[in-house]
Design a protein around this motif. Structure first.
Motif, PDB file in Angstrom:
ATOM      1  N   SER A  77      -5.636   4.638   3.713  1.00 44.34           N
ATOM      2  CA  SER A  77      -5.467   5.438   3.778  1.00 44.34           C
ATOM      3  C   SER A  77      -4.603   5.786   1.918  1.00 44.34           C
ATOM      4  CB  SER A  77      -4.011   5.114   3.874  1.00 44.34           C
ATOM      5  OG  SER A  77      -3.240   4.269   3.500  1.00 44.34           O
ATOM      6  N   GLY A  78      -4.750   4.677   0.786  1.00 49.13           N
ATOM      7  CA  GLY A  78      -5.133   5.048  -0.308  1.00 49.13           C
ATOM      8  C   GLY A  78      -4.036   3.665  -0.718  1.00 49.13           C
ATOM      9  N   GLY A  79      -3.297   4.117  -1.844  1.00 46.34           N
ATOM     10  CA  GLY A  79      -2.569   3.089  -2.441  1.00 46.34           C
ATOM     11  C   GLY A  79      -2.861   1.860  -3.677  1.00 46.34           C
ATOM     12  N   GLN A  80      -2.334   1.132  -3.845  1.00 45.88           N
ATOM     13  CA  GLN A  80      -2.487   0.414  -4.995  1.00 45.88           C
ATOM     14  C   GLN A  80      -3.651  -0.461  -4.464  1.00 45.88           C
ATOM     15  OE1 GLN A  80      -1.288  -0.245  -7.886  1.00 45.88           O
ATOM     16  NE2 GLN A  80       1.309   0.845  -7.381  1.00 45.88           N
ATOM     17  N   PRO A  81      -4.504  -1.002  -5.626  1.00 42.87           N
ATOM     18  CA  PRO A  81      -5.388  -2.035  -4.803  1.00 42.87           C
ATOM     19  C   PRO A  81      -5.114  -3.760  -4.635  1.00 42.87           C
ATOM     20  CG  PRO A  81      -5.987  -0.787  -7.756  1.00 42.87           C
ATOM     21  CD  PRO A  81      -4.488  -0.575  -7.062  1.00 42.87           C
ATOM     22  N   LEU A  82      -5.809  -3.951  -3.652  1.00 44.62           N
ATOM     23  CA  LEU A  82      -5.088  -5.466  -3.043  1.00 44.62           C
ATOM     24  C   LEU A  82      -5.493  -6.409  -3.708  1.00 44.62           C
ATOM     25  CD1 LEU A  82      -5.197  -4.056   0.262  1.00 44.62           C
ATOM     26  CD2 LEU A  82      -3.259  -4.045  -1.452  1.00 44.62           C
ATOM     27  N   THR A  83      -5.156  -7.695  -3.266  1.00 43.94           N
ATOM     28  CA  THR A  83      -6.327  -9.039  -3.631  1.00 43.94           C
ATOM     29  C   THR A  83      -6.010  -9.539  -2.743  1.00 43.94           C
ATOM     30  OG1 THR A  83      -5.714  -8.911  -6.053  1.00 43.94           O
ATOM     31  CG2 THR A  83      -6.431 -10.801  -5.426  1.00 43.94           C
ATOM     32  N   VAL A  84      -7.857 -10.578  -2.345  1.00 39.76           N
ATOM     33  CA  VAL A  84      -7.795 -10.968  -0.428  1.00 39.76           C
ATOM     34  C   VAL A  84      -7.354 -12.187  -0.930  1.00 39.76           C
ATOM     35  CG1 VAL A  84      -9.118 -11.402   1.244  1.00 39.76           C
ATOM     36  CG2 VAL A  84      -8.855  -9.387   0.194  1.00 39.76           C
ATOM     37  N   ALA A  85      -6.624 -12.330  -0.464  1.00 39.75           N
ATOM     38  CA  ALA A  85      -6.013 -14.481  -0.479  1.00 39.75           C
ATOM     39  C   ALA A  85      -6.165 -15.414   0.519  1.00 39.75           C
ATOM     40  CB  ALA A  85      -4.253 -14.557  -0.630  1.00 39.75           C
ATOM     41  N   GLU A  86      -6.401 -14.245   1.437  1.00 34.58           N
ATOM     42  CA  GLU A  86      -6.874 -15.814   2.716  1.00 34.58           C
ATOM     43  C   GLU A  86      -7.165 -14.490   3.775  1.00 34.58           C
ATOM     44  OE1 GLU A  86      -5.570 -18.571   6.128  1.00 34.58           O
ATOM     45  OE2 GLU A  86      -4.365 -18.641   4.215  1.00 34.58           O
ATOM     46  N   VAL A  87      -8.615 -15.004   4.786  1.00 38.33           N
ATOM     47  CA  VAL A  87      -9.322 -14.263   5.590  1.00 38.33           C
ATOM     48  C   VAL A  87      -9.786 -14.949   7.250  1.00 38.33           C
ATOM     49  CG1 VAL A  87     -11.697 -12.956   6.997  1.00 38.33           C
ATOM     50  CG2 VAL A  87     -10.777 -12.824   3.773  1.00 38.33           C
ATOM     51  N   LYS A  88      -8.455 -14.571   7.823  1.00 38.63           N
ATOM     52  CA  LYS A  88      -8.529 -15.554   8.827  1.00 38.63           C
ATOM     53  C   LYS A  88      -9.294 -14.120  10.086  1.00 38.63           C
ATOM     54  CE  LYS A  88      -5.089 -18.399   8.084  1.00 38.63           C
ATOM     55  NZ  LYS A  88      -3.503 -18.560   8.331  1.00 38.63           N
TER      56      LYS A  88
END
Length: 63
Positions: free
Chosen positions: A4-15
């Motif tokens: 939907s848009g917004g700030q870029p995110l950093t992936v810290a963990e995937v579960k």
């Protein structure tokens, strides 16, 4: 990034299908949220080559 848009995110963990994301708000606040994979889309980050990095360092030295 959220679909939907917004700030870029950093992936810290995937579960599995849950993704722990970190991002900086527009006022510098740090946010941390677990989001469903279905709400996210990947972004390609353009990497600087070594020549570009050298130019940036030279510019900083001139200041």
């Amino acid at each position: 990034m959220l679909k939907s848009g917004g700030q870029p995110l950093t992936v810290a963990e995937v579960k599995g299908d849950d993704i722990l994301c970190l991002w900086m708000g527009s006022e510098g606040d740090l946010f941390r949220e677990t989001l469903p994979l279905a709400t996210l889309e990947g972004l390609e980050i353009e990497e600087l080559d070594e020549d570009d990095e050298d130019e940036e360092e030279d510019d900083e030295d001139d200041e």
